[in-house]
Write an enzyme that holds these catalytic residues in place. Structure first.
Site, mmCIF file in Angstrom:
data_model
loop_
_atom_site.group_PDB
_atom_site.id
_atom_site.type_symbol
_atom_site.label_atom_id
_atom_site.label_comp_id
_atom_site.label_asym_id
_atom_site.label_seq_id
_atom_site.Cartn_x
_atom_site.Cartn_y
_atom_site.Cartn_z
ATOM 1 N N GLU A 1 -55.643 51.810 55.274
ATOM 2 C CA GLU A 1 -56.972 52.224 55.725
ATOM 3 C C GLU A 1 -57.664 53.127 54.711
ATOM 4 O OE1 GLU A 1 -58.711 50.938 57.894
ATOM 5 O OE2 GLU A 1 -57.222 49.815 59.027
ATOM 6 N N TRP B 1 -50.295 44.775 55.365
ATOM 7 C CA TRP B 1 -50.147 45.891 56.311
ATOM 8 C C TRP B 1 -50.183 45.415 57.757
ATOM 9 C CZ3 TRP B 1 -53.666 45.455 52.379
ATOM 10 C CH2 TRP B 1 -54.927 44.978 52.719
ATOM 11 N N THR C 1 -63.719 49.585 49.851
ATOM 12 C CA THR C 1 -63.020 48.691 48.939
ATOM 13 C C THR C 1 -62.608 47.408 49.652
ATOM 14 O OG1 THR C 1 -62.121 50.696 47.926
ATOM 15 C CG2 THR C 1 -61.172 48.619 47.214
ATOM 16 N N ASP D 1 -66.583 50.911 61.217
ATOM 17 C CA ASP D 1 -66.900 50.885 59.786
ATOM 18 C C ASP D 1 -68.164 50.046 59.583
ATOM 19 O OD1 ASP D 1 -66.121 48.281 60.126
ATOM 20 O OD2 ASP D 1 -64.637 48.275 58.514
ATOM 21 N N CYS E 1 -69.029 31.321 64.681
ATOM 22 C CA CYS E 1 -68.866 32.586 65.398
ATOM 23 C C CYS E 1 -68.487 32.380 66.861
ATOM 24 C CB CYS E 1 -70.153 33.413 65.311
ATOM 25 S SG CYS E 1 -70.032 34.987 66.184
ATOM 26 N N CYS F 1 -75.335 36.201 71.163
ATOM 27 C CA CYS F 1 -75.723 37.126 70.113
ATOM 28 C C CYS F 1 -77.241 37.329 70.133
ATOM 29 C CB CYS F 1 -75.276 36.596 68.748
ATOM 30 S SG CYS F 1 -75.803 37.625 67.364
ATOM 31 N N SER G 1 -71.644 55.150 41.624
ATOM 32 C CA SER G 1 -72.667 54.996 42.668
ATOM 33 C C SER G 1 -73.935 55.770 42.320
ATOM 34 C CB SER G 1 -72.145 55.435 44.025
ATOM 35 O OG SER G 1 -70.853 55.953 43.932
ATOM 36 N N TYR H 1 -63.803 57.150 61.156
ATOM 37 C CA TYR H 1 -63.378 55.747 61.101
ATOM 38 C C TYR H 1 -61.856 55.630 60.958
ATOM 39 C CZ TYR H 1 -61.682 51.489 59.260
ATOM 40 O OH TYR H 1 -60.888 50.402 59.076
#
Length: 406
Positions: free
Chosen positions: A35, A22, A41, A136, A200, A206, A313, A118
């Site tokens: 999305e 995508w 997922t 997200d 990173c 950070c 779940s 989102y």
DNA sequence: AATACGGGGCA
DNA sequence: TGCCCAGTATT
């Protein structure tokens, strides 16, 4: 510190970004489909589904006009099937309200079924370059670590706060890349368990890392354990005209696994959640036989076949599967006519939870509604959508039948 | 604010 | 085997 973050993140993304299907186009339809599929997922799981989906439904109009069962079949195995239903309903919204083009207006995008905060942000920023945040789980993890935010990310208020922060971080004109970079960092580097801080691009500033608490972030209340459910499941082999076929039924239009197909099953025990599935085979098969007769398909027990488990779940299914053979109206094993067996089962408090009727039965008033049923071969499975657990059982059964093991 | 809603990956 | 992951709709 904020400008440093955004600039270094964008620079890193240029070289680190994955080549995903995508991302090869800027087609808002592709962005939207991806999305929705990516909700809850993983990318690796989504990729084959994405290819199949856009091949089967190349345009929004194709999706809007397709039979719902085709959409569900295309979603088979991906989970959270209301996403598929909502997606098609939203495609119909787009055709009717927006001439078949994904709207670029925030209110219109947010009004689409299945599109929450989102996904709206992701579509608006990635497909249309608008400076909207797309927060997200990945983004919340990255931000909570970099800025050392200890708010519980399970609380809705935390997401709102993160959106405010994320919006401020978007560099002018770079919303599409920046939002994807944030999520990409969370997926590839700033991972939940053991983040690769050495790789990173923003490690230097950070705050979580500097404080040595990066692995304890984000703060998150634990989910409850799924409650166990013990169910008796019937694999009924057809006889006569149905020889070589197996009985399946369609689930209700709403709720768990809505409108999907399954093997008939009933609770192993009522009102004894702690009791488990300890019912001996004989009584278990009698109970199932009565339920089958009540649903209009009298059958004779052949014996236990296999056990299967499936975790949702919120529910953990333990399924004990028994083989049956389709019987005539008079059930040889109990000596009861179907109607009597049905009445006996109802009187015993039986139910067919989850398999309740999609249409009213054709019988007289007072008859319990019957689920839609079909006798199928392995080939018929290609047009019916099954949850994974029943796919496993049915495939094993047809495999063993083919090999002559049964 | 709490609950319903799948399935897969990892130690 | 047991724990982790985590968007949207509904109530």
């Amino acid at each position: 510190m904020e400008q440093y973050f955004s600039e270094h993140l964008l620079e890193w993304y240029e070289t680190a970004k994955r080549d995903l299907p995508w991302r090869r186009h800027r087609d808002p339809y592709y962005i939207w489909i991806s999305e929705i599929m990516l909700q809850q997922t993983r990318v690796d799981t989504v990729i084959p589904y994405f290819h199949r989906f856009i091949e089967r439904f190349p345009t929004i109009t194709d999706l809007a006009l397709a039979p719902e069962e085709d959409v569900l079949k295309c979603w088979e195995g991906l989970g959270y099937y209301s996403r598929a239903r909502n997606l098609q309903a939203a495609a119909q919204q787009v055709v009717e309200l927006h001439g078949g083009q994904v709207p670029s207006d925030k209110a219109a995008v947010s009004a689409l079924k299945g599109v929450g905060p989102y996904t709206a942000g992701a579509i608006l920023s990635i497909a249309f370059g608008q400076p909207e945040p797309a927060v997200d789980g990945n983004v919340m993890r990255v931000l909570s670590r970099y800025f050392l935010l200890e708010d519980d990310i399970m609380k809705p208020a935390t997401r709102v706060r993160m959106e405010t922060l994320a919006a401020r971080l978007i560099p002018e004109g770079r919303a599409a890349d920046f939002n994807q970079a944030l999520m990409e960092l969370g997926a590839l580097v700033c991972t939940p368990k053991s983040p690769s801080c050495r790789a990173c691009p923003v490690m230097e500033h950070c705050q979580g890392r500097l404080a040595g608490v990066e692995t304890q972030l984000p703060v998150k209340t634990k989910a409850k354990k799924p409650r166990p459910e013990f169910r008796l499941t019937a694999l009924v082999e057809g006889t006569g005209a149905e020889e070589g076929r197996v009985l399946v039924r369609q689930r209700a239009a709403t709720g768990l696994l809505a409108r999907m197909w399954e093997l008939p099953h009933v609770p192993a025990v009522e009102d004894q959640p702690g009791e488990g599935g300890g019912l001996p085979d004989g009584p278990a098969m009698d109970r199932l036989a009565a339920a089958l007769a009540a649903e209009g398909t009298p059958a004779r027990p052949l014996g236990p076949y296999m056990e299967a488990e499936h975790t949702f779940s919120h529910i953990h299914w333990n399924l004990r599967v028994f083989r049956f053979q389709q019987a005539e109206a008079c059930d040889a094993s109990t000596g009861l006519m179907a109607a009597e067996a049905s009445a006996a089962y109802e009187a015993a408090g039986g139910d067919n939870a989850g398999g309740s009727a999609e249409r009213a039965g054709a019988g007289a008033a007072g008859t319990a509604p019957q689920p839609v049923t079909r006798w199928i071969t392995r080939e018929d499975m290609a047009e019916l959508a099954f949850p994974n657990v029943f796919l496993r059982i049915l495939n094993q059964y047809f495999d063993e039948k083919e090999e002559g093991e049964l």
